[in-house]
Design a protein around this motif. Structure first.
Motif, PDB file in Angstrom:
ATOM      1  N   ASP A  52      14.510 -26.247 -11.976  1.00 44.18           N
ATOM      2  CA  ASP A  52      13.375 -25.608 -11.099  1.00 44.18           C
ATOM      3  C   ASP A  52      11.928 -25.514 -11.139  1.00 44.18           C
ATOM      4  OD1 ASP A  52      15.021 -24.889  -9.481  1.00 44.18           O
ATOM      5  OD2 ASP A  52      15.666 -23.130 -10.214  1.00 44.18           O
ATOM      6  N   THR A  53      11.593 -27.193 -12.882  1.00 40.44           N
ATOM      7  CA  THR A  53      10.387 -27.124 -13.049  1.00 40.44           C
ATOM      8  C   THR A  53       9.913 -27.796 -12.004  1.00 40.44           C
ATOM      9  OG1 THR A  53      10.974 -27.358 -15.111  1.00 40.44           O
ATOM     10  CG2 THR A  53       9.073 -28.468 -14.693  1.00 40.44           C
ATOM     11  N   ARG A  54       8.287 -27.113 -11.582  1.00 43.23           N
ATOM     12  CA  ARG A  54       7.836 -27.804 -11.116  1.00 43.23           C
ATOM     13  C   ARG A  54       6.368 -28.781 -11.121  1.00 43.23           C
ATOM     14  NH1 ARG A  54       5.403 -23.000  -7.488  1.00 43.23           N
ATOM     15  NH2 ARG A  54       4.502 -24.251  -6.062  1.00 43.23           N
ATOM     16  N   PRO A  90      -7.696 -32.105  -5.577  1.00 41.65           N
ATOM     17  CA  PRO A  90      -6.628 -30.841  -5.266  1.00 41.65           C
ATOM     18  C   PRO A  90      -5.593 -31.391  -6.080  1.00 41.65           C
ATOM     19  CG  PRO A  90      -6.083 -33.328  -3.423  1.00 41.65           C
ATOM     20  CD  PRO A  90      -7.445 -33.054  -4.575  1.00 41.65           C
ATOM     21  N   CYS A  91      -4.746 -30.325  -6.048  1.00 39.86           N
ATOM     22  CA  CYS A  91      -3.473 -30.175  -6.985  1.00 39.86           C
ATOM     23  C   CYS A  91      -2.371 -30.621  -5.917  1.00 39.86           C
ATOM     24  CB  CYS A  91      -2.664 -29.201  -7.973  1.00 39.86           C
ATOM     25  SG  CYS A  91      -4.584 -28.580  -9.410  1.00 39.86           S
ATOM     26  N   ILE A  92      -1.832 -32.099  -6.340  1.00 39.48           N
ATOM     27  CA  ILE A  92      -0.489 -31.905  -5.807  1.00 39.48           C
ATOM     28  C   ILE A  92       0.545 -31.951  -6.088  1.00 39.48           C
ATOM     29  CG2 ILE A  92       0.854 -34.252  -4.209  1.00 39.48           C
ATOM     30  CD1 ILE A  92      -2.807 -34.875  -4.202  1.00 39.48           C
ATOM     31  N   GLU A  93       1.459 -31.300  -5.472  1.00 40.54           N
ATOM     32  CA  GLU A  93       2.576 -31.165  -5.962  1.00 40.54           C
ATOM     33  C   GLU A  93       3.920 -32.233  -5.887  1.00 40.54           C
ATOM     34  OE1 GLU A  93       6.518 -27.681  -6.352  1.00 40.54           O
ATOM     35  OE2 GLU A  93       4.873 -27.730  -4.825  1.00 40.54           O
ATOM     36  N   SER A  94       4.304 -32.352  -7.247  1.00 41.47           N
ATOM     37  CA  SER A  94       5.235 -33.433  -6.893  1.00 41.47           C
ATOM     38  C   SER A  94       6.987 -33.730  -6.348  1.00 41.47           C
ATOM     39  CB  SER A  94       5.812 -34.246  -8.136  1.00 41.47           C
ATOM     40  OG  SER A  94       6.602 -35.423  -8.346  1.00 41.47           O
ATOM     41  N   ARG A  95       7.253 -34.723  -5.742  1.00 39.63           N
ATOM     42  CA  ARG A  95       7.749 -34.592  -4.736  1.00 39.63           C
ATOM     43  C   ARG A  95       9.724 -34.532  -6.022  1.00 39.63           C
ATOM     44  NH1 ARG A  95       6.726 -38.450  -0.895  1.00 39.63           N
ATOM     45  NH2 ARG A  95       4.701 -38.593  -0.674  1.00 39.63           N
TER      46      ARG A  95
END
Length: 84
Positions: A40-42, A29-34
């Motif tokens: 607004d960079t992800r 998976p690709c996990i989004e950072s908190r």
């Protein structure tokens, strides 16, 4: 923003390598950072540690083995090692 020919060539080699070994890979998976950013960079992490070996090195080693098996003059047997 422009992309250099060298970057595009490397990206193309990566796609070819992935196609060569994809049948043996476990989807990761690709996990989004908190972490939040002001603009607004992800930020995403690719969780390669979820491969069966627990290591991202699995992809590179497997690609080399598969490539050498296609070549009749592949040279000596291959071994890989990883130290934590």
């Amino acid at each position: 923003m422009t992309t250099s020919p060298r970057v595009l060539a490397q990206a193309a080699r990566s796609v070819v390598a992935h196609r060569r070994i994809r049948h043996w890979l476990t989807p990761t998976p690709c996990i989004e950072s908190r972490k939040s950013f002001d603009d607004d960079t992800r930020l995403f992490y690719k969780a390669e540690n979820f491969q069966q070996t627990g290591s991202f090195k699995f992809r590179g080693g497997l690609c080399q083995v598969v490539m050498s098996q296609r070549d009749e003059d592949s040279g000596p047997d291959q071994a890989t090692i990883s130290a934590a």
